[in-house]
Design a protein around this motif. Structure first.
Motif, PDB file in Angstrom:
ATOM      1  N   ARG A  48       1.044   5.803   0.223  1.00  0.00           N
ATOM      2  CA  ARG A  48       1.292   4.705   0.375  1.00  0.00           C
ATOM      3  C   ARG A  48       2.373   3.953  -0.920  1.00  0.00           C
ATOM      4  O   ARG A  48       2.805   4.995  -1.487  1.00  0.00           O
ATOM      5  N   HIS A  56       3.290   0.580  -2.823  1.00  0.00           N
ATOM      6  CA  HIS A  56       2.695  -1.285  -2.589  1.00  0.00           C
ATOM      7  C   HIS A  56       1.526  -1.343  -2.120  1.00  0.00           C
ATOM      8  O   HIS A  56       1.075  -2.301  -1.713  1.00  0.00           O
ATOM      9  N   GLU A  57       0.686  -0.374  -2.365  1.00  0.00           N
ATOM     10  CA  GLU A  57      -0.771  -0.221  -1.162  1.00  0.00           C
ATOM     11  C   GLU A  57      -0.638  -0.298   0.505  1.00  0.00           C
ATOM     12  O   GLU A  57      -1.739  -0.440   0.582  1.00  0.00           O
TER      13      GLU A  57
END
Length: 430
Positions: free
Chosen positions: A334, A336-337
C-alpha cells in the motif's frame, strides 16, 4: 517512502529476504558469471508483485517508458549505467538517435523521451530524437510537462544508414516496442547499432517465451538459494489464437485456465495459503495494458464468449490474439492507502531506479497499469547497492529494495536468454 505491507502471510517473504541477504556474495557472483556468458538487454523495466507469501515479476518490458518517473537523485546511477552500456557496444560513440513511439500527442510519454535524452547527454553523447512516423515531415518543437520542450525531427534513411539531416548516429535507441510491426526503414542497417534489436519487438516477442526462460533461470537461482522456485516464479500456460466466434473457440482457454488454477490450488494448500487463486489472461504479445482478464473460476469464461459477440472491451481486445494464462499474484503493498506494486528500472546489468505504481480504484488482484494510476519514486538511489545485513527481515527499506532488485535482475537475465533464443542471426545446432 516504504509502503505499509498489509498481509498476515509475510513469513515466507521475510524468510526469502533473509536468505537473499545471507547469500548476497553468492548472488552477486552468480550474476557476474552469468553476465560473462550472456548479454543483458540494453534497458529494461520489471513489474513485481509482493503477495506476502510470494514475490514474482509479472511483466518484463524491453522498451521501457516511464523514465520521467525516476527522480533527480536516481539520475547519477542511470548515467553511470548508460556510460557502461555504450562503452561496451560502441566505445567511440559520439551521436545517439532516440526513436520514440509514433504517438506525439501523449506529452507525458514524451517527458520520458526527454529524460532519456538527458541521461545519454550526461553520459557524453550528442542526442537527438527522430520520428519514424510518416506524418512527421519537419522538425517540431513540442511543449511537455514541467515547462520543457522536445524537438522531434523526421528520420532520413540512406541506402544503409538511418539518421537525421546533418546527423549521423553510430547508435540508435528504440523506445518503440514495434507493436504495429517492424517498419522496413529500421531493417538492413549497416555499421549502426540498433538497440534493442528488432527481434525484441512485439512482432517477434512473446510473453510466454520470456516466462519460459524465466522459469529456467528461477529454477537455477532457487537451487542456489535453497528455496522453492515457485516463491519467485509465476506459473503460466498458453493458447494459440483465440477465436471467440467459433463454438470451440474457448476450449483451449478453458482447459488451460482450469489446469493452471488446479496447480495453484495445490501450491496454496502446500503453503497453507487461504487466498482464492486466480489467473490473468492476456495477449501473448504487447497489448499496452488492454485486454487483461482476471479469472477466479473457469465458469467465468462463458461470459467472455457472450461479450465477444459485440466485440467490446476485454473480449474484443483478446479476439484473434495468441494468449498467455498467467498465475495471478496478489499485491499486498500500500502507498497512501492505495494498492501499489514496485517497478524496477535497469540499464545494462545495473538497477538504476524505480517507482511504485499506485492505483486507488483497483483491487489487490487487478492490473494497476491504466487510467488513474499514479507513480511514487522508490528510494533505489541510496538503497539498491547498500543493503543492511543483520537487520530484522521486513524492517529495512534498503533490504526490501535490494530484494526487489535481485528479482528484477533474474527477470533481466531471463530476457537475455529469451533474446538469444529468438535472434535470427544466432547459429543453431540440431
Amino acid at each position: 517512502m516504504v509502503p505499509h505491507l498489509i498481509t498476515a502471510l509475510s513469513g515466507p517473504i521475510n524468510e526469502l529476504e533473509q536468505r537473499v541477504l545471507e547469500s548476497m556474495p553468492a548472488i552477486e557472483r552468480w550474476f557476474r558469471l552469468e553476465w560473462m556468458e550472456h548479454t543483458p538487454p540494453f534497458y529494461c523495466s520489471v513489474d513485481i508483485r509482493n503477495a506476502g507469501f510470494k514475490l514474482s515479476p509479472v511483466d518484463t518490458n524491453l522498451f521501457p517508458g516511464g523514465w520521467n518517473h525516476l527522480t533527480q537523485e536516481m539520475l547519477p546511477l542511470a548515467v553511470q549505467a548508460a556510460m557502461a552500456a555504450i562503452e561496451k557496444i560502441c566505445p567511440e560513440a559520439k551521436n545517439l538517435l532516440i526513436i520514440p513511439e509514433n504517438d506525439t500527442r501523449n506529452t507525458f510519454y514524451l517527458s520520458n523521451i526527454a529524460q532519456l535524452q538527458r541521461i545519454f547527454h550526461m553520459a557524453g553523447l550528442n542526442v537527438r530524437v527522430g520520428s519514424i512516423d510518416p506524418d512527421v515531415k519537419e522538425s517540431t518543437r513540442i511543449d511537455i510537462p514541467g515547462g520543457d520542450t522536445l524537438c522531434l525531427e523526421p528520420v532520413v534513411r540512406s541506402k544503409y544508414r538511418l539518421g537525421l539531416k546533418d546527423f549521423d548516429p553510430c547508435t540508435i535507441l528504440l523506445n518503440n516496442d514495434l507493436s504495429a510491426g517492424a517498419p522496413g526503414i529500421l531493417e538492413d542497417l549497416h555499421e549502426q547499432y540498433l538497440l534493442p534489436p528488432l527481434h525484441a519487438g512485439w512482432t517477434v516477442r512473446r510473453k510466454s517465451r520470456h516466462f519460459q526462460s524465466y522459469e529456467e533461470v528461477a529454477k537455477r537461482f532457487g537451487k542456489m538459494l535453497g528455496i522453492d522456485p515457485w516463491l519467485i516464479n509465476p506459473m503460466y500456460s498458453r493458447c494459440g489464437e483465440l477465436d471467440l466466434d467459433q463454438p470451440q473457440g474457448l476450449e483451449c482457454l478453458t482447459t488451460q485456465v482450469d489446469g493452471l488454477l488446479t496447480r495453484i490450488r495445490k501450491k496454496y494448500k502446500e503453503y497453507g495459503i487461504n487466498e482464492k487463486p486466480f489467473v490473468v489472461v492476456k495477449a501473448d504479445n504487447g497489448s499496452h495494458g488492454r485486454g487483461i482478464l482476471t479469472v477466479r473460476d473457469v465458469r467465468d469464461l462463458a461470459q467472455l464468449e457472450r461479450k465477444a459477440r459485440g466485440k467490446p472491451g476485454v473480449a474484443g481486445a483478446l479476439q484473434g490474439r495468441e494468449t498467455i494464462i498467467q498465475e495471478g499474484v496478489l499485491t499486498n503493498e500500500r502507498m497512501h492507502e492505495a494498492v501499489a506494486e514496485p517497478v524496477v528500472y535497469m540499464m545494462d546489468r545495473y538497477v538504476v531506479g524505480g517507482f511504485y505504481r499506485v492505483h486507488a480504484e483497483r483491487g489487490v488482484d487487478e492490473n494497476l497499469s491504466g487510467p488513474g494510476a499514479g507513480y511514487v519514486p522508490l528510494a533505489f538511489a541510496e538503497s539498491t547497492r547498500l543493503p543492511q545485513p543483520g537487520q530484522k527481515p521486513g524492517a529495512s527499506a534498503p533490504n526490501r529494495f535490494y530484494m526487489y532488485g535481485v528479482i528484477a535482475r533474474v527477470a533481466l537475465l531471463a530476457a537475455s536468454y529469451e533474446l538469444e533464443s529468438t535472434d535470427p542471426e544466432a547459429e543453431t545446432y540440431e
